[in-house]
Design an enzyme around this catalytic site. Structure first.
Site, mmCIF file in Angstrom:
data_model
loop_
_atom_site.group_PDB
_atom_site.id
_atom_site.type_symbol
_atom_site.label_atom_id
_atom_site.label_comp_id
_atom_site.label_asym_id
_atom_site.label_seq_id
_atom_site.Cartn_x
_atom_site.Cartn_y
_atom_site.Cartn_z
ATOM 1 N N GLY A 158 0.825 -1.196 0.000
ATOM 2 C CA GLY A 158 0.000 0.000 0.000
ATOM 3 C C GLY A 158 0.856 1.241 0.000
ATOM 4 C CB SER A 159 1.558 3.976 -1.475
ATOM 5 O OG SER A 159 0.593 3.943 -2.491
ATOM 6 C CB THR A 162 4.963 10.484 2.608
ATOM 7 O OG1 THR A 162 4.237 11.656 2.961
ATOM 8 C CG2 THR A 162 6.445 10.802 2.530
ATOM 9 C CB ALA A 164 5.756 2.938 -1.807
ATOM 10 C CB VAL A 165 4.161 -0.102 2.818
ATOM 11 C CG1 VAL A 165 4.551 -1.164 3.819
ATOM 12 C CG2 VAL A 165 4.133 1.268 3.482
ATOM 13 C CE LYS A 179 5.253 2.171 7.414
ATOM 14 N NZ LYS A 179 4.608 3.253 8.168
ATOM 15 C CG ASP A 291 -3.780 11.320 7.974
ATOM 16 O OD1 ASP A 291 -4.944 10.898 8.123
ATOM 17 O OD2 ASP A 291 -3.193 11.306 6.873
HETATM 18 N N1 LIG Z 1 3.631 -2.714 8.438
HETATM 19 C C1 LIG Z 1 2.715 -2.719 7.475
HETATM 20 N N2 LIG Z 1 2.177 -3.880 7.055
HETATM 21 C C2 LIG Z 1 1.241 -3.885 6.069
HETATM 22 N N3 LIG Z 1 0.811 -2.793 5.438
HETATM 23 C C3 LIG Z 1 1.308 -1.605 5.800
HETATM 24 C C4 LIG Z 1 2.287 -1.500 6.834
HETATM 25 N N4 LIG Z 1 2.585 -0.201 6.987
HETATM 26 C C5 LIG Z 1 1.826 0.478 6.105
HETATM 27 N N5 LIG Z 1 1.063 -0.361 5.364
HETATM 28 C C6 LIG Z 1 0.130 0.022 4.297
HETATM 29 O O1 LIG Z 1 0.755 1.006 3.492
HETATM 30 C C7 LIG Z 1 0.002 2.211 3.473
HETATM 31 C C8 LIG Z 1 0.937 3.403 3.477
HETATM 32 O O2 LIG Z 1 1.713 3.424 4.666
HETATM 33 P P1 LIG Z 1 1.818 4.748 5.537
HETATM 34 O O3 LIG Z 1 2.845 4.544 6.578
HETATM 35 O O4 LIG Z 1 0.453 5.133 6.028
HETATM 36 O O5 LIG Z 1 2.345 5.807 4.475
HETATM 37 P P2 LIG Z 1 1.920 7.325 4.188
HETATM 38 O O6 LIG Z 1 2.693 8.169 5.145
HETATM 39 O O7 LIG Z 1 2.320 7.563 2.789
HETATM 40 O O8 LIG Z 1 0.442 7.448 4.413
HETATM 41 C C9 LIG Z 1 -0.905 2.152 4.678
HETATM 42 O O9 LIG Z 1 -2.113 2.828 4.436
HETATM 43 C C10 LIG Z 1 -1.112 0.671 4.904
HETATM 44 O O10 LIG Z 1 -2.242 0.211 4.184
#
Ligand SMILES: Nc1ncnc2c1ncn2[C@@H]1O[C@H](COP(=O)(O)OP(=O)(O)O)[C@@H](O)[C@H]1O
Ligand SMILES: *[C@@H]1O[C@H](CO)[C@@H](O)[C@H](O)[C@H]1NC(C)=O
Ligand SMILES: *[C@@H]1O[C@H](CO)[C@@H](O)[C@H](O)[C@H]1NC(C)=O
Ligand SMILES: *[C@@H]1O[C@H](CO)[C@@H](O)[C@H](O)[C@H]1NC(C)=O
Ligand SMILES: *[C@@H]1O[C@H](CO)[C@@H](O)[C@H](O)[C@H]1NC(C)=O
Ligand SMILES: *[C@@H]1O[C@H](CO)[C@@H](O)[C@H](O)[C@H]1NC(C)=O
Ligand SMILES: *[C@@H]1O[C@H](CO)[C@@H](O)[C@H](O)[C@H]1NC(C)=O
Ligand SMILES: *[C@@H]1O[C@H](CO)[C@@H](O)[C@H](O)[C@H]1NC(C)=O
Ligand SMILES: [Mg+2]
Length: 506
Positions: A158-159, A162, A164-165, A179, A291
């Site tokens: 997901g992302s 900011t 991408a994960v 991340k 957020d």
């Molecule tokens: N540890 C994780 N395991 C699985 N999915 C994750 C994890 N961390 C983040 N994600 C997915 O990735 C998305 C983006 O991560 P996030 O840290 O929220 O980034 P941003 O700062 O761009 O919003 C999240 O909305 C979530 O769905």
């Protein structure tokens, strides 16, 4: 999405030899003095060169502010630790690992490009700036570039704005989340449109990742995602790209959650209030998540954990009167009291609570709850929606609900009069004869949790198809037993771990 995959794959494949050497993130340099002069002279009709210079100044200013913020979290922790246990810092020191030396450096874009005399290079760092160090102690796991140099099973999770994960498997055994700054994301996009400087825009965005990393490290709690490590390495366009390595979760899907049992939904709410309780009393002070949308959380083994901390804040709003302590939400506004110290009282805590109400409690708490718990849950939803309670009171109320549920006390006042008799058959199960029900733990059958056999009988009475049920030896997170309800009992067979009850017709 394809582009992201390629970018990350490239990141992994690229030589990470330099990665460990380049554990250094240069602090962007600029001259505050010059910036102030520019601001003072800042007429609306600047010539293009000046506009470019001043916008680069803005970017540098933003980078500097982010950097200062990161340092504040670092210091806050130190001060508290030192105040609590003198010498604590000395003790933890050997465990800490250098994250980065923030030696005075230069803005990357200006260092690497030729400039005409009319467009002078960006100024150097303020001389005499103390060279600060950021450190992280990474336990229990300390993973680094070496560990993510040879991963398998990489796939996009997901992302957001900011980052991408990605999921990745290390050594073909440990699955983690990686991340990094999303080069195709809104944050970089937005910055590039304004400033057109990729390396500096990357740097600005990467401070969010650094901030998050420090907060993940400092805020240790079962409902905060665990940080395993990080890696700096070179990529195609950028030197020093940062990847953080964290515990893996699954993205939170509200639609999916709405289809699960009340017990599981209650667990999400319960883990959320435990998280908010910790954040309100954290070692850094009262932390608010600016957020708060569900996508900033993930599910790990049925528990909710916060993953996105780059929009967390520990600053309580300053005020001179109650009017300054105004909290605006789409459906509701609140005004909090301004304390004698000139801070909006409990604003961080209350903001979290109202967000928990509007994004989670209203949807997850009351619906399809056991009837006797419903009034208690309605009170919780109402009180958080009105901000009548602080987090401590909220936790206490959820704990009471959990206690009533776990202990079976919630069944106390319900009339328990099973009409049919049941024949008990130890060490037996029914192979087939499933029917579907909602919200079942298994999509092909009717698998529900019960407090005891009596509750299972009651449920069987309520389902017109039910002719028998099988007690399994599996339990849910509250310790309740899972029971499989059946529409017949012709396929009975032996099973040591199960007990079958067959309805006796009378
Ligand atoms: N540890 C994780 N395991 C699985 N999915 C994750 C994890 N961390 C983040 N994600 C997915 O990735 C998305 C983006 O991560 P996030 O840290 O929220 O980034 P941003 O700062 O761009 O919003 C999240 O909305 C979530 O769905
Ligand atoms: C990468 O992993 C594979 C399979 O686990 C292994 O065969 C290979 O030797 C590893 N390569 C490096 C450079 O560690
Ligand atoms: C992966 O294997 C290497 C070599 O066997 C080892 O050094 C490293 O610690 C392992 N990493 C993890 C995360 O298990
Ligand atoms: C909240 O305050 C804003 C700004 O004063 C106002 O425009 C809005 O109508 C208010 N919303 C509610 C629901 O009261
Ligand atoms: C709480 O209950 C009161 C009284 O019943 C009601 O007027 C109010 O709208 C409720 N608030 C929320 C947020 O549910
Ligand atoms: C059951 O009823 C008694 C008496 O009315 C009451 O005190 C108790 O709180 C009730 N229990 C539950 C779980 O509602
Ligand atoms: C069974 O159905 C009755 C009537 O709809 C309801 O009051 C009761 O709570 C149900 N019991 C269970 C265990 O589902
Ligand atoms: C439950 O049953 C399974 C399957 O037979 C068995 O492997 C397991 O040990 C049992 N667990 C408990 C807690 O009894
Ligand atoms: Mg996010």
């Amino acid at each position: 999405m394809k582009r992201r995959k390629l970018a990350v794959a490239a990141g992994f494949c690229l030589s990470f030899l330099l990665g460990t050497l380049l554990n250094v993130l240069f602090i962007p340099a600029f001259d505050l003095q010059q910036r102030r002069q520019q601001q003072a002279a800042g007429s609306p009709s600047v010539v293009p060169e000046e506009a470019e210079r001043s916008s680069r100044g803005d970017l540098a200013q933003q980078i500097r502010e982010r950097y200062q913020e990161v340092l504040r979290y670092q210091r806050r922790q130190r001060d508290r630790a030192a105040a609590a246990v003198p010498g604590a810092r000395l003790l933890t020191r050997p465990l800490e690992r250098r994250l980065m030396d923030l030696a005075p450096g230069r803005l990357a874009s200006s260092a690497s490009s030729e400039r005409s005399p009319a467009n002078p290079p960006a100024p150097r760092a303020t001389p005499g700036e103390p060279s600060a160090q950021l450190e992280l102690s990474l336990s229990p796991l300390r993973l680094g570039c070496r560990d993510i140099g040879n991963v398998t099973g990489v796939h996009y999770l997901g992302s957001g704005y900011t980052k991408a994960v990605y999921k990745a498997v290390l050594n073909r055994s440990l699955a983690v989340a990686l991340k990094s700054v999303d080069f195709g994301g809104h944050d970089i996009d937005h910055c590039l449109k304004l400033f057109g400087a990729l390396e500096d825009c990357y740097r600005l965005a990467s401070y969010k990742l650094i901030k998050e990393m420090i907060l993940l490290q400092r805020l240790r709690h079962p409902n905060v995602l665990q940080l395993y490590g990080y890696c700096y390495q070179d990529s195609n366009d950028i030197s020093d790209t940062l990847t953080t390595i964290t515990e893996l979760g699954s993205p939170l899907e509200m639609i999916q959650l709405l289809q699960t049992s009340w017990e599981d939904r209650f667990r999400i709410c319960f883990s959320l209030v435990r998280l908010l309780h910790y954040l309100a009393h954290s070692p850094l002070g009262s932390v608010t998540l600016l957020d708060f949308r569900p996508r900033q959380f993930v599910i790990v083994d049925g528990e909710l954990k916060v993953t996105d901390l780059d929009d967390a804040s520990i600053e309580e709003t300053s005020c001179t009167s109650n009017r300054d302590c105004f909290m605006e939400f789409p459906a509701r506004n609140f005004s909090l009291p301004c304390s004698v110290e000139g801070k909006c009282q409990s604003m961080n805590e209350k903001r979290n609570l109202y967000n928990a109400y509007r994004f989670f409690f209203t949807y997850l708490l009351p619906h399809s709850a056991p009837a006797s718990l419903r009034p208690l849950l309605d009170v919780i939803v109402n009180a958080t929606g009105e901000l009548h309670w602080g987090i401590d009171t909220t936790v206490a109320h959820l704990e009471r609900v959990l206690h009533l549920y776990k202990s079976g006390l919630y069944l106390e006042n319900t009339t328990r009069t099973p009409r049919s008799g049941y024949r008990r058959m130890p060490e037996a199960t029914i192979a087939n004869e499933n029917y579907r029900c909602w919200p079942s733990y298994h999509h092909k059958g009717c698998l529900l949790s019960v407090f005891d056999v009596n509750e299972a009988m009651e449920i069987c009475e309520n389902h017109s198809q039910c002719k028998a049920f099988v007690l399994t030896n599996q339990t849910t997170w509250t310790g309740r037993q899972l029971v499989c309800f059946k529409m017949g009992s012709t396929s009975i067979m032996s099973d040591h771990d199960k007990t079958t009850y067959v309805k006796v017709m009378n």
